[in-house]
Design an enzyme around this catalytic site. Sequence first.
Site, mmCIF file in Angstrom:
data_model
loop_
_atom_site.group_PDB
_atom_site.id
_atom_site.type_symbol
_atom_site.label_atom_id
_atom_site.label_comp_id
_atom_site.label_asym_id
_atom_site.label_seq_id
_atom_site.Cartn_x
_atom_site.Cartn_y
_atom_site.Cartn_z
ATOM 1 N N GLY A 170 95.605 41.604 10.182
ATOM 2 C CA GLY A 170 94.528 41.761 11.155
ATOM 3 C C GLY A 170 93.817 43.085 11.008
ATOM 4 O O GLY A 170 94.442 44.138 11.008
ATOM 5 N N GLY A 175 91.425 44.350 13.056
ATOM 6 C CA GLY A 175 90.764 44.770 14.299
ATOM 7 C C GLY A 175 91.060 46.234 14.579
ATOM 8 O O GLY A 175 91.445 46.985 13.680
ATOM 9 N N PHE A 176 90.907 46.648 15.817
ATOM 10 C CA PHE A 176 91.123 48.055 16.156
ATOM 11 C C PHE A 176 92.542 48.515 15.810
ATOM 12 O O PHE A 176 92.737 49.587 15.240
ATOM 13 C CB PHE A 176 90.874 48.284 17.654
ATOM 14 N N GLY A 177 93.541 47.691 16.127
ATOM 15 C CA GLY A 177 94.919 48.083 15.888
ATOM 16 C C GLY A 177 95.258 48.163 14.410
ATOM 17 O O GLY A 177 95.720 49.197 13.905
ATOM 18 N N GLU A 208 79.273 42.020 32.116
ATOM 19 C CA GLU A 208 78.254 42.416 31.140
ATOM 20 C C GLU A 208 77.334 41.242 30.796
ATOM 21 O O GLU A 208 76.115 41.403 30.712
ATOM 22 C CB GLU A 208 78.944 42.968 29.885
ATOM 23 N N ASP A 237 96.537 42.984 21.159
ATOM 24 C CA ASP A 237 96.555 41.872 22.119
ATOM 25 C C ASP A 237 97.668 40.865 21.890
ATOM 26 O O ASP A 237 97.950 40.047 22.771
ATOM 27 C CB ASP A 237 95.220 41.100 22.061
ATOM 28 N N ALA A 255 90.693 47.828 23.425
ATOM 29 C CA ALA A 255 90.701 48.509 22.137
ATOM 30 C C ALA A 255 91.613 49.736 22.141
ATOM 31 O O ALA A 255 92.365 49.981 21.192
ATOM 32 C CB ALA A 255 89.280 48.910 21.756
ATOM 33 N N GLN A 256 91.533 50.506 23.226
ATOM 34 C CA GLN A 256 92.324 51.723 23.356
ATOM 35 C C GLN A 256 93.816 51.523 23.132
ATOM 36 O O GLN A 256 94.475 52.331 22.485
ATOM 37 C CB GLN A 256 92.190 52.165 24.812
#
Lengths: 431, 431
Positions: free
Chosen positions: A11, A13-15, A170, A307, A323-324
């Site tokens: 993955g 993503g952010f991680g 949003e 996640d 994300a953090q």
Amino acid sequence: MENRHQVVILGGGFGGLTAARALRREPVDVTLIDRRNFHLFQPLLYQVATGSLSPGNISAPLREILKRQKNARVLLGEAAGVDVAGRRVLLKDGEVTYDTLIVATGARHSYFGHDDWGTFAPGLKTIEDATFMRRRIFLAFEAAERETDPAKERAWLTFAIVGAGPTGVELAGALSEIAHDTLKHDFRRIKPSEARILLIEAAERVLPSYAPDLSASAARALKRLDVNVLTRTMVTCVREDSITVQAHEGTKVIPTRTVLWAAGVRASSLGKALADATGCEIDRSGRLILEPDLTLKGHPEILVIGDLGNFSHQSGRPLPGVAQVAIQQGRYAASTVRARLQGRSRPSFPAFQYHDRGNMATIGRAAAVVELPWLRFSGLIAWLAWLFVHLLNIVAFQNRMLVLIQWAWSYFTFNRSARLITGDNPFPLDL
Amino acid sequence: MENRHQVVILGGGFGGLTAARALRREPVDVTLIDRRNFHLFQPLLYQVATGSLSPGNISAPLREILKRQKNARVLLGEAAGVDVAGRRVLLKDGEVTYDTLIVATGARHSYFGHDDWGTFAPGLKTIEDATFMRRRIFLAFEAAERETDPAKERAWLTFAIVGAGPTGVELAGALSEIAHDTLKHDFRRIKPSEARILLIEAAERVLPSYAPDLSASAARALKRLDVNVLTRTMVTCVREDSITVQAHEGTKVIPTRTVLWAAGVRASSLGKALADATGCEIDRSGRLILEPDLTLKGHPEILVIGDLGNFSHQSGRPLPGVAQVAIQQGRYAASTVRARLQGRSRPSFPAFQYHDRGNMATIGRAAAVVELPWLRFSGLIAWLAWLFVHLLNIVAFQNRMLVLIQWAWSYFTFNRSARLITGDNPFPLDL
């Protein structure tokens, strides 16, 4: 080369990406595997769905990001499972062996067991989701313009957003701006400003994970934007031409042709596969229950970040899917690898500890809420803070410029130039 | 309102949009009908296909362009046919009556009767074509990186472009830059620079519609870019894993997984429908044979502009399928409507006359050819002229800025940040 410690990351993503980059100076070989060839800046995905930004503006090719990192390679591939005993990741077309496995495959949106709703209520996790949602939103106005039956026209101009977390809020704010400003002079028959925007939330307030006073100020901002907020309201049915909601007052069928899903998420299917392979437990969202050091019980060589994991050691509740958390866990995973290479192991290095730096959500033009550990505020300043933080965190510098220009442009002209209806076969209009 | 002269325009490309805007001060009602909600700047479509620009950067919403033009309305719709006697356009879901009909539905790429080649050899006419081609190009490098069989790897790294007109030459130049520069450090196993790029052309030189010396300088530029140009070469078969070409020397089967189609075009199917309805002739590319005033024989109320028409009155040969022709014909169509409203009719106003302002094609970084009526040149100056003219003609000002920034960025970094592989189900890699 095969003698070096092999770290496989699933993955980008952010991680996963954070873990890969944090390992750049370590004597390891990093293999980052993702189904997609790009990293996606998910917090701005709703802006693609609402025609403000193009997919390319919030994406950065993974190979480009890691091209100078000699110890890293990128593999386009999809993990079908893990052979835990053999320390092999099984891809759909091949396999890769690991010494340490970092799993960061994230989550998809979920319909709480009503997968059939997916046909009518698109969610928002991938670029394809976003362009499909964009298509649905802008086709609805086109269909309303073509419609002659007033009741059907009303249904085309009714937008129901399910879930009033940050994404739902949003989306609602952006939809309001589309209806009131962007499309103001675009149609000759319908008045886009007569569109009805419903924001449906099962909890008692919008942004339920935020402090109550921020929820209240978000609710006020949504009201100013003409968004109809329905709290304590459950969705019981989604069909092609209606949504059924249940609240204290009773059950109501609302005719609508556009339902946008911003409610539940479910961990990627690899969670279940790993649970089966390791005997580790999963929670009801499909997330793996993690040890204090982010590993799976009995498998110190497997770390799960982002996640896909349920880390409840800190507060008793799982950490939020933001994300953090993924970024901090990615750094921690890299430091675990580093410590082990140096011969250190738990408990000589500490358990994972999440430092909440704050949360923010934007509601619309010059309206946002910010929740910092020591301060909460909303309004214009919060909105500027939101802009600044998001701009700063977009991965590629070029994209930062492109996004900035498009934001500035949209702000002054109310235009959303990326509102393309794409996808083959746009006809008949009833999708 | 219904008493006003009703002008219906089919197609929002260069021709249709120009006609609509040129009618802005006339006492007519303009209805612009397009299947898509945006105008596409087709000359830069190849840059989307090669990852330089995002679809949104070369598109502008039709409603946005015409929002201030009070006498114009936009209808999202697809014309299925025309009831010539009743003066009605038959849509897939409705109908619109006209007093004057301007048909500007353009052309699609065509496989010279081999429609089965389309599966393996994507063409380049729509946004979806471009993102699909982009997917094919970048997936090929990914697949090569994953491949273990050297022959198969070679096939993945072989790119065959069919047709050496401007689009084919532009694609070949961009592919060369992708292989030699953009992806230079991106892979660990394959060397993208070993990719073989074939440009296949049936005529005796590249850019056959240009002057021979410009063809020669384009051929030299392509050679410097390591593009293998095969002229006087016919394609006789396209399959999933090979292309068969026939030249003077004989027939050759070239293993390749990526064939890009930049050869023939065929007029949109509305041409055939109109021919059937009016008794007008079509040529073998499906284009309607036009009268000197762009009308169909016996139907002064129907004008055909752009790629759908065959206008041969000027030179004996049909005008080329370029934006310039469509734009000038769009203006002419509008002036015809104006003249008729003033009670003038042919021959009191002149036949259509095409003024060739010149042609240009870019080959790659700092290389292009320009052919003006009084001057021909190539190289850096030609390239700068190409950049300037294309930037200036992009419809929305915002897009002009976005494109400029991305070009500048790509020029200095060799990056192509929009190289996303999108579309569902990217696996298995063999498409």
